[in-house]
Scaffold this motif. Sequence first.
Motif, PDB file in Angstrom:
ATOM      1  N   MET A 137      -4.513  -1.266   1.530  1.00 24.42           N
ATOM      2  CA  MET A 137      -4.904  -0.633   2.878  1.00 24.42           C
ATOM      3  C   MET A 137      -6.021  -1.101   3.270  1.00 24.42           C
ATOM      4  O   MET A 137      -6.241  -1.181   4.416  1.00 24.42           O
ATOM      5  CB  MET A 137      -4.661   0.803   2.716  1.00 24.42           C
ATOM      6  N   LEU A 138      -7.099  -1.383   2.620  1.00 25.18           N
ATOM      7  CA  LEU A 138      -8.348  -1.738   3.318  1.00 25.18           C
ATOM      8  C   LEU A 138      -8.106  -3.097   3.617  1.00 25.18           C
ATOM      9  O   LEU A 138      -8.836  -3.704   4.798  1.00 25.18           O
ATOM     10  CB  LEU A 138      -9.330  -1.754   2.026  1.00 25.18           C
ATOM     11  N   ARG A 139      -7.447  -3.984   3.262  1.00 20.83           N
ATOM     12  CA  ARG A 139      -7.068  -5.242   3.669  1.00 20.83           C
ATOM     13  C   ARG A 139      -6.298  -5.227   4.832  1.00 20.83           C
ATOM     14  O   ARG A 139      -6.662  -5.979   5.851  1.00 20.83           O
ATOM     15  CB  ARG A 139      -6.406  -6.189   2.809  1.00 20.83           C
ATOM     16  N   VAL A 140      -5.211  -4.426   5.264  1.00 19.96           N
ATOM     17  CA  VAL A 140      -4.513  -4.236   6.206  1.00 19.96           C
ATOM     18  C   VAL A 140      -5.788  -3.950   7.565  1.00 19.96           C
ATOM     19  O   VAL A 140      -5.600  -4.260   8.577  1.00 19.96           O
ATOM     20  CB  VAL A 140      -3.587  -3.129   6.213  1.00 19.96           C
ATOM     21  N   ALA A 192       0.867  -1.037  -0.005  1.00 19.29           N
ATOM     22  CA  ALA A 192       0.029  -0.086   0.017  1.00 19.29           C
ATOM     23  C   ALA A 192       0.948   1.380  -0.096  1.00 19.29           C
ATOM     24  O   ALA A 192       0.540   2.222  -0.730  1.00 19.29           O
ATOM     25  CB  ALA A 192      -1.036  -0.085   1.248  1.00 19.29           C
ATOM     26  N   LEU A 193       1.903   1.333   0.904  1.00 21.11           N
ATOM     27  CA  LEU A 193       2.768   2.354   0.823  1.00 21.11           C
ATOM     28  C   LEU A 193       3.381   2.544  -0.521  1.00 21.11           C
ATOM     29  O   LEU A 193       3.523   3.744  -0.927  1.00 21.11           O
ATOM     30  CB  LEU A 193       3.634   2.357   2.022  1.00 21.11           C
ATOM     31  N   LEU A 194       4.029   1.600  -0.906  1.00 20.65           N
ATOM     32  CA  LEU A 194       4.900   1.714  -2.037  1.00 20.65           C
ATOM     33  C   LEU A 194       3.742   2.060  -3.410  1.00 20.65           C
ATOM     34  O   LEU A 194       4.137   2.750  -4.075  1.00 20.65           O
ATOM     35  CB  LEU A 194       5.518   0.494  -2.537  1.00 20.65           C
ATOM     36  N   GLY A 195       2.579   1.719  -3.257  1.00 20.93           N
ATOM     37  CA  GLY A 195       1.709   2.052  -4.342  1.00 20.93           C
ATOM     38  C   GLY A 195       1.145   3.775  -4.116  1.00 20.93           C
ATOM     39  O   GLY A 195       1.299   4.335  -5.149  1.00 20.93           O
ATOM     40  N   PRO A 215      -2.896   2.774  -9.885  1.00 15.37           N
ATOM     41  CA  PRO A 215      -1.991   2.794  -8.606  1.00 15.37           C
ATOM     42  C   PRO A 215      -2.604   2.907  -7.360  1.00 15.37           C
ATOM     43  O   PRO A 215      -2.306   2.386  -6.190  1.00 15.37           O
ATOM     44  CB  PRO A 215      -0.689   3.569  -8.883  1.00 15.37           C
ATOM     45  N   VAL A 216      -3.510   4.064  -7.618  1.00 13.05           N
ATOM     46  CA  VAL A 216      -4.237   4.680  -6.235  1.00 13.05           C
ATOM     47  C   VAL A 216      -5.242   3.248  -5.671  1.00 13.05           C
ATOM     48  O   VAL A 216      -5.513   3.122  -4.659  1.00 13.05           O
ATOM     49  CB  VAL A 216      -4.884   5.916  -6.523  1.00 13.05           C
ATOM     50  N   ILE A 217      -5.996   2.695  -6.484  1.00 17.10           N
ATOM     51  CA  ILE A 217      -6.713   1.935  -6.304  1.00 17.10           C
ATOM     52  C   ILE A 217      -6.138   0.597  -5.902  1.00 17.10           C
ATOM     53  O   ILE A 217      -6.935   0.017  -4.757  1.00 17.10           O
ATOM     54  CB  ILE A 217      -7.788   1.052  -7.817  1.00 17.10           C
ATOM     55  N   ASP A 218      -5.217   0.062  -6.473  1.00 19.54           N
ATOM     56  CA  ASP A 218      -4.306  -0.962  -5.841  1.00 19.54           C
ATOM     57  C   ASP A 218      -3.892  -0.715  -4.390  1.00 19.54           C
ATOM     58  O   ASP A 218      -4.079  -1.568  -3.593  1.00 19.54           O
ATOM     59  CB  ASP A 218      -3.058  -1.470  -6.609  1.00 19.54           C
ATOM     60  N   ALA A 219      -3.310   0.471  -4.223  1.00 19.13           N
ATOM     61  CA  ALA A 219      -3.047   0.764  -2.909  1.00 19.13           C
ATOM     62  C   ALA A 219      -3.907   0.871  -1.859  1.00 19.13           C
ATOM     63  O   ALA A 219      -4.022   0.386  -0.813  1.00 19.13           O
ATOM     64  CB  ALA A 219      -2.210   2.215  -3.142  1.00 19.13           C
TER      65      ALA A 219
END
Length: 160
Positions: free
Chosen positions: A134-137, A108-111, A126-130
């Motif tokens: 982040m939501l999974r975390v 998430a941070l790298l994204g 990239p924002v959607i992937d990140a």
Amino acid sequence: MSADVILQALPHLGHQALFGAVAAAGFGVLFNFGPAMLIWCGVAGAFALAVRTAGQDLGWALEAASFAAALATSCSAILVRRWLGAAAGAVALAGCIPMVPGAFFGHALLGFYAVTTVEPSEAVAPVIDALQYMLRVGFTLGAIGAGLAIPTHLIRNPDY
């Protein structure tokens, strides 16, 4: 489930339990536990990672498997409270910390950092992937926290 499937899953389950024990004992060191409590932290970590791995092997989502593992670890700590004393909750917490999905947080941070290198029109993917990482975390941390807290609140014991 056949015996062959169970025998094939045991090395993977043992691997996860072993390294869960090592990681949880390491967190016990950070929590300043004594040598006897470090062993209990290792047991809690091995148990938590074994339950989560078994859940994921059965097809559960990471969040659901983490919730079940935290719930089982917290209930187990309550059951062995006689030997753990007031540190039972902290031992359960130390056992569950290795389940925190650090790799997802790193992705998430790298994204989010990658967004600064692309053109604004190309930043959506990239924002959607990140955000997904982040939501999974966040959901996994919430599941672990709920799994640890529910048994404690259901059993109102002043010693715990």
